[in-house]
Design an enzyme around this catalytic site. Sequence first.
Site, PDB file in Angstrom:
ATOM      1  N   LEU A  70       1.479   3.998  -9.442  1.00 38.24           N
ATOM      2  CA  LEU A  70       1.347   2.667  -8.842  1.00 38.24           C
ATOM      3  C   LEU A  70       0.409   1.818  -9.690  1.00 38.24           C
ATOM      4  O   LEU A  70      -0.405   2.340 -10.456  1.00 38.24           O
ATOM      5  CB  LEU A  70       0.772   2.770  -7.427  1.00 38.24           C
ATOM      6  CG  LEU A  70       1.506   3.672  -6.433  1.00 38.24           C
ATOM      7  CD1 LEU A  70       0.663   3.829  -5.177  1.00 38.24           C
ATOM      8  CD2 LEU A  70       2.867   3.112  -6.094  1.00 38.24           C
ATOM      9  N   ASP A 107       2.016   4.159   9.748  1.00 37.16           N
ATOM     10  CA  ASP A 107       0.848   5.052   9.692  1.00 37.16           C
ATOM     11  C   ASP A 107      -0.400   4.221   9.411  1.00 37.16           C
ATOM     12  O   ASP A 107      -1.210   4.551   8.543  1.00 37.16           O
ATOM     13  CB  ASP A 107       1.059   6.112   8.610  1.00 37.16           C
ATOM     14  CG  ASP A 107       0.043   7.260   8.691  1.00 37.16           C
ATOM     15  OD1 ASP A 107      -0.655   7.364   9.719  1.00 37.16           O
ATOM     16  OD2 ASP A 107      -0.052   8.036   7.727  1.00 37.16           O
TER      17      ASP A 107
END
Length: 287
Positions: free
Chosen positions: A90, A194
């Site tokens: 990422l 989440d």
Amino acid sequence: MIPIIEKGLQQISPGEKIVKIHSVSGGDINQAFYVKTNEQEYFVKLNRQMCLGFFQFEERGLKMIQATNTIDVPNVIGCLEVDGIPMLWLEWIEGKRTHKTDELLGERLAAMHLAEAKGYGFEGESYIGRLPQQNRLMEDWVDYYRDVRLGGQWKRGKASGAIGQAREKRLVKLMERLDEWIPRNPKSCLLHGDLWGGNWMVGPGGVPYLIDPAVLFGDHEMELAFTELFGGFSRNFYEAYQSVFPLSPEYEERKELYQLYYLLVHLNLFGESYGPSVDRILRKYVG
């Protein structure tokens, strides 16, 4: 570990060279590293115990959130497997909180929840934490939440012994009566899935970024209920959220039913320390 990361770098960007690397906090599931090359900075996660699908689900979730054009997430650079070890690359995100950060988080999360979505659930392989989460898209939210979310954790807990006979009896009774509290056809929203305090971070300019999603389509109140379960979100966040997407008057009445799913997950992941909280909610609703 560095040779594995070097191999991964050559797959996603041949010719780049690592000039700096060190481990960073990546939660309790993955190993995580800061990687600086001669061209850019990366955040790299890898996990020897999980399959590639674990990170592919995260990649899919980040891209689905990004596609709403409402709230920031790190760009996915690559999701791959090197010598049998799955890893996710990422962009590196770093910033400092400002007086506007919490407000922006609330407003932009609400905007994401208002984006167009259809059906309830998720189609394809998914996870909650490190637990595989069976999934499918359904037309009825109560059926999905009962049969897939609560039902999935019930079966897992029964098999492991975490859910004994008395707890199971109350849980089954609650599931049978779920439509007394949960709406069958609320607005379908893309949910992070989440969203606790550790799954968002601050980027450049104090802008909030969502990380580590476990996406599904469902009732936005499920997302807000989880943010309240373990804390970590300010009053400014909630006020900003409701200025864009108000919660229903019945939210407080059903909030703990949405928290129940996450407590069952924690019970199955971490053990009986979460059992009393599960039992308290079951007793509240079904005696």
